[in-house]
Design a protein around this motif. Structure first.
Motif, PDB file in Angstrom:
ATOM      1  N   SER A 341       6.995  -7.069  12.691  1.00 21.60           N
ATOM      2  CA  SER A 341       6.049  -8.184  12.721  1.00 21.60           C
ATOM      3  C   SER A 341       4.908  -7.943  11.733  1.00 21.60           C
ATOM      4  CB  SER A 341       5.502  -8.389  14.134  1.00 21.60           C
ATOM      5  OG  SER A 341       4.822  -7.230  14.590  1.00 21.60           O
ATOM      6  N   GLY A 342       4.454  -6.684  11.625  1.00 22.44           N
ATOM      7  CA  GLY A 342       3.406  -6.363  10.667  1.00 22.44           C
ATOM      8  C   GLY A 342       3.867  -6.577   9.238  1.00 22.44           C
ATOM      9  N   VAL A 343       5.081  -6.138   8.924  1.00 20.00           N
ATOM     10  CA  VAL A 343       5.627  -6.310   7.579  1.00 20.00           C
ATOM     11  C   VAL A 343       5.703  -7.790   7.225  1.00 20.00           C
ATOM     12  CG1 VAL A 343       7.712  -6.078   6.173  1.00 20.00           C
ATOM     13  CG2 VAL A 343       6.892  -4.145   7.516  1.00 20.00           C
ATOM     14  N   LEU A 344       6.238  -8.593   8.132  1.00 17.99           N
ATOM     15  CA  LEU A 344       6.386 -10.014   7.852  1.00 17.99           C
ATOM     16  C   LEU A 344       5.040 -10.733   7.804  1.00 17.99           C
ATOM     17  CD1 LEU A 344       9.553 -10.766   9.994  1.00 17.99           C
ATOM     18  CD2 LEU A 344       9.405 -10.461   7.517  1.00 17.99           C
ATOM     19  N   ASP A 345       3.987 -10.056   8.261  1.00 20.73           N
ATOM     20  CA  ASP A 345       2.639 -10.599   8.171  1.00 20.73           C
ATOM     21  C   ASP A 345       1.885 -10.017   6.969  1.00 20.73           C
ATOM     22  OD1 ASP A 345       0.624 -12.349   9.217  1.00 20.73           O
ATOM     23  OD2 ASP A 345      -0.448 -10.591   9.979  1.00 20.73           O
ATOM     24  N   GLY A 346       2.627  -9.377   6.060  1.00 17.78           N
ATOM     25  CA  GLY A 346       2.023  -8.925   4.815  1.00 17.78           C
ATOM     26  C   GLY A 346       1.674  -7.455   4.735  1.00 17.78           C
ATOM     27  N   GLU A 347       2.005  -6.666   5.747  1.00 18.63           N
ATOM     28  CA  GLU A 347       1.693  -5.237   5.710  1.00 18.63           C
ATOM     29  C   GLU A 347       2.820  -4.497   4.977  1.00 18.63           C
ATOM     30  OE1 GLU A 347       0.849  -3.760   9.619  1.00 18.63           O
ATOM     31  OE2 GLU A 347      -0.540  -5.396  10.081  1.00 18.63           O
ATOM     32  N   ILE A 348       2.834  -4.613   3.656  1.00 18.88           N
ATOM     33  CA  ILE A 348       3.916  -4.046   2.854  1.00 18.88           C
ATOM     34  C   ILE A 348       3.423  -2.997   1.871  1.00 18.88           C
ATOM     35  CG2 ILE A 348       5.412  -6.073   3.075  1.00 18.88           C
ATOM     36  CD1 ILE A 348       4.463  -6.994   0.333  1.00 18.88           C
ATOM     37  N   ASP A 349       2.188  -2.535   2.008  1.00 21.49           N
ATOM     38  CA  ASP A 349       1.637  -1.572   1.050  1.00 21.49           C
ATOM     39  C   ASP A 349       2.403  -0.257   1.019  1.00 21.49           C
ATOM     40  OD1 ASP A 349      -0.566  -2.942  -0.200  1.00 21.49           O
ATOM     41  OD2 ASP A 349      -1.571  -2.890   1.731  1.00 21.49           O
ATOM     42  N   ASP A 350       2.867   0.230   2.161  1.00 24.82           N
ATOM     43  CA  ASP A 350       3.626   1.485   2.172  1.00 24.82           C
ATOM     44  C   ASP A 350       4.893   1.360   1.341  1.00 24.82           C
ATOM     45  OD1 ASP A 350       1.727   2.660   3.751  1.00 24.82           O
ATOM     46  OD2 ASP A 350       2.846   2.469   5.626  1.00 24.82           O
ATOM     47  N   PHE A 351       5.554   0.211   1.432  1.00 28.91           N
ATOM     48  CA  PHE A 351       6.762  -0.019   0.636  1.00 28.91           C
ATOM     49  C   PHE A 351       6.413  -0.112  -0.848  1.00 28.91           C
ATOM     50  CE2 PHE A 351       7.992  -1.652   4.811  1.00 28.91           C
ATOM     51  CZ  PHE A 351       9.228  -1.056   4.975  1.00 28.91           C
ATOM     52  N   ILE A 352       5.356  -0.841  -1.176  1.00 30.27           N
ATOM     53  CA  ILE A 352       4.973  -1.030  -2.571  1.00 30.27           C
ATOM     54  C   ILE A 352       4.551   0.289  -3.211  1.00 30.27           C
ATOM     55  CG2 ILE A 352       3.203  -2.059  -4.049  1.00 30.27           C
ATOM     56  CD1 ILE A 352       3.325  -4.541  -2.257  1.00 30.27           C
ATOM     57  N   ASP A 353       3.746   1.087  -2.500  1.00 32.05           N
ATOM     58  CA  ASP A 353       3.301   2.370  -3.047  1.00 32.05           C
ATOM     59  C   ASP A 353       4.489   3.292  -3.304  1.00 32.05           C
ATOM     60  OD1 ASP A 353       0.778   1.391  -2.834  1.00 32.05           O
ATOM     61  OD2 ASP A 353       0.135   2.703  -1.203  1.00 32.05           O
ATOM     62  N   ALA A 354       5.416   3.340  -2.349  1.00 38.24           N
ATOM     63  CA  ALA A 354       6.603   4.190  -2.516  1.00 38.24           C
ATOM     64  C   ALA A 354       7.458   3.697  -3.676  1.00 38.24           C
ATOM     65  CB  ALA A 354       7.422   4.200  -1.219  1.00 38.24           C
ATOM     66  N   GLU A 355       7.557   2.371  -3.850  1.00 43.31           N
ATOM     67  CA  GLU A 355       8.334   1.812  -4.961  1.00 43.31           C
ATOM     68  C   GLU A 355       7.741   2.210  -6.302  1.00 43.31           C
ATOM     69  OE1 GLU A 355       8.105  -2.319  -4.245  1.00 43.31           O
ATOM     70  OE2 GLU A 355       9.447  -2.283  -2.519  1.00 43.31           O
ATOM     71  N   ILE A 356       6.420   2.166  -6.402  1.00 43.64           N
ATOM     72  CA  ILE A 356       5.762   2.519  -7.666  1.00 43.64           C
ATOM     73  C   ILE A 356       6.045   3.983  -8.016  1.00 43.64           C
ATOM     74  CG2 ILE A 356       3.525   2.826  -8.798  1.00 43.64           C
ATOM     75  CD1 ILE A 356       2.555   0.387  -7.176  1.00 43.64           C
ATOM     76  N   ARG A 357       5.921   4.865  -7.026  1.00 48.57           N
ATOM     77  CA  ARG A 357       6.224   6.282  -7.264  1.00 48.57           C
ATOM     78  C   ARG A 357       7.695   6.471  -7.623  1.00 48.57           C
ATOM     79  NH1 ARG A 357       1.916   9.422  -5.517  1.00 48.57           N
ATOM     80  NH2 ARG A 357       0.455   8.403  -4.069  1.00 48.57           N
ATOM     81  N   TRP A 358       8.571   5.763  -6.909  1.00 50.78           N
ATOM     82  CA  TRP A 358      10.014   5.857  -7.177  1.00 50.78           C
ATOM     83  C   TRP A 358      10.339   5.376  -8.590  1.00 50.78           C
ATOM     84  CZ3 TRP A 358      13.022   1.408  -8.091  1.00 50.78           C
ATOM     85  CH2 TRP A 358      14.383   1.633  -8.203  1.00 50.78           C
ATOM     86  N   ARG A 359       9.730   4.249  -8.981  1.00 49.35           N
ATOM     87  CA  ARG A 359       9.990   3.703 -10.308  1.00 49.35           C
ATOM     88  C   ARG A 359       9.490   4.628 -11.392  1.00 49.35           C
ATOM     89  NH1 ARG A 359       7.111  -0.971 -10.033  1.00 49.35           N
ATOM     90  NH2 ARG A 359       5.401  -0.228 -11.335  1.00 49.35           N
ATOM     91  N   ARG A 360       8.293   5.188 -11.201  1.00 56.14           N
ATOM     92  CA  ARG A 360       7.741   6.116 -12.198  1.00 56.14           C
ATOM     93  C   ARG A 360       8.615   7.358 -12.332  1.00 56.14           C
ATOM     94  NH1 ARG A 360       2.742   6.598 -14.627  1.00 56.14           N
ATOM     95  NH2 ARG A 360       2.856   8.290 -16.161  1.00 56.14           N
ATOM     96  N   SER A 361       9.118   7.860 -11.199  1.00 58.42           N
ATOM     97  CA  SER A 361      10.005   9.012 -11.229  1.00 58.42           C
ATOM     98  C   SER A 361      11.309   8.681 -11.954  1.00 58.42           C
ATOM     99  CB  SER A 361      10.308   9.490  -9.799  1.00 58.42           C
ATOM    100  OG  SER A 361      11.218  10.545  -9.804  1.00 58.42           O
ATOM    101  N   ALA A 362      11.874   7.495 -11.677  1.00 58.19           N
ATOM    102  CA  ALA A 362      13.117   7.095 -12.321  1.00 58.19           C
ATOM    103  C   ALA A 362      12.932   6.923 -13.812  1.00 58.19           C
ATOM    104  CB  ALA A 362      13.617   5.800 -11.696  1.00 58.19           C
ATOM    105  N   GLU A 363      11.783   6.359 -14.232  1.00 58.95           N
ATOM    106  CA  GLU A 363      11.515   6.162 -15.655  1.00 58.95           C
ATOM    107  C   GLU A 363      11.318   7.493 -16.363  1.00 58.95           C
ATOM    108  OE1 GLU A 363       9.313   1.780 -15.279  1.00 58.95           O
ATOM    109  OE2 GLU A 363       8.124   3.632 -15.461  1.00 58.95           O
TER     110      GLU A 363
END
Length: 367
Positions: A341-363
């Protein structure tokens, strides 16, 4: 406890010092001074587009400086409380550490955004995939999730177009998120999002799997030079419509632009004026052409270097399971939470932060 406190302060100081080095705070101050001089030029506002670029960049630079300086002050205050040795002061400082640590970690993620277009505003386009009415409803849920995320951060949003589905939900939606580094922050949300739940549209209460696509593109600036020949455009004007086919207004103000050489089609109908809708549609078209050019350049680079082909586009990146259990899980970073319910209400920062780190590592690995 004192030893642990001191060690945590030391680690936070090292992290913040690294952030200050990467961001080059002194360089930011010089850049702010240059932009302030440019913004004070009385001739600047004769060119509205250029003036908006300058003021937006100045706001972004000032924001970066303010965040770093604010964190440094907070960390110094906590350190000073610790040095005093007073138990009450230390207890109060200890209460501030978790939030301070979280804010420093968030700024550290921001330093990873160094892509060519990362600092731009973001255009987000959502489209319903397989799953019928549930997919259309899922698309509307995603629109709310991203706009709620923007609201939580105080970011501006502007909806360019929504296409209502026949029974419920949306066939598609296009909107702008106005924030420093919005594109860099959100671009790993690009892909297919999968929802599993008991369908509210199934009278037998069966579980339904539905899909929606998320496309993220950067807003085009004057310096990008995306040339569009008017002869390559087909512009159709039609009447705006809402749910059930009811007219939003009584004039033919909606605009659909087709870029003939690429087949790209964009629509805008949420403004009252035909001219406003056309201008907004051109912004989206320019962004799509810029992203297409960027993708073609990246593909050519991969071909020449023999690098791996990008197979992530159109693939499922995240599952949102509401039945038979509660779980949202990103398939690339393995980040997951049961707080659906929190995610669907916009609490997605943990996912976004992890994605940024993942993308930087992949690059970094690819380079």
């Amino acid at each position: 406890m004192a030893a642990d406190f001191a060690e945590e302060l030391k680690n936070l100081d090292a992290t913040l010092t690294g952030i200050e080095t990467v961001l080059d705070v002194e360089g930011l101050r010089r850049r702010a001074a240059e932009l302030e001089r440019e913004a004070s030029d009385p001739d600047l506002w004769s060119d509205q587009d250029r003036a908006q670029v300058v003021t937006r960049r100045l706001s972004s630079v000032r924001g970066d400086i303010g965040r770093v300086e604010g964190l440094r002050r907070r960390l110094d205050d906590v350190g000073a409380a610790f040095d005093l040795g007073d138990e009450d002061f230390m207890a109060e400082a200890a209460e501030q550490l978790p939030e301070l640590s979280k804010d420093i970690a968030a700024l550290e993620v921001r330093t990873l955004l160094s892509g060519e277009y990362d600092e731009r505003d973001a255009i987000v386009q959502l489209s319903a995939g397989a799953g019928g009415v549930d997919a259309a409803d899922w698309t509307a849920m995603l629109l709310r999730m991203y706009t709620r995320w923007a609201e939580r951060h105080g970011y501006g949003t502007e909806v360019y177009d929504t296409s209502e589905a026949e029974e419920a939900g949306l066939k598609s939606a296009t909107f702008l998120i106005k924030a420093p580094y919005a594109y860099g922050t959100l671009r790993s949300e690009h892909g297919v999002h999968r929802l599993v739940r008991i369908s509210p549209f199934d009278n037998q209460n069966r579980r339904q799997t539905s899909f929606a696509g998320v496309e993220i593109t950067p807003v085009v600036e004057l310096s990008d030079h995306v040339d569009i020949d008017d002869k390559d455009l087909r512009i159709d004007i039609f009447r705006s419509s809402g749910p059930g086919g009811q007219g939003v207004n009584t004039t033919d103000s909606a605009v659909r632009i087709t870029h003939l050489s690429t087949g790209i089609v964009v629509t805008c109908q949420n403004e009252r004026s035909q001219l406003q809708n056309k201008a907004a549609a051109m912004v989206v078209l320019q962004a799509k052409l810029l992203e297409r050019r960027r993708a073609e350049e990246a593909a050519e680079k991969q071909r020449l270097t023999g690098g791996p082909q990008d197979v992530s586009f159109g693939s499922q990146i995240r599952n949102y399971v509401l039945h038979p259990y509660q779980m949202v899980k990103d398939l690339r970073t393995e980040v997951e939470t049961s707080n659906t319910s929190g995610v669907l209400d916009g609490e997605i920062d943990d996912f976004i932060d992890a994605e940024i780190r993942w993308r930087r590592s992949a690059e970094s690995t690819a380079n």
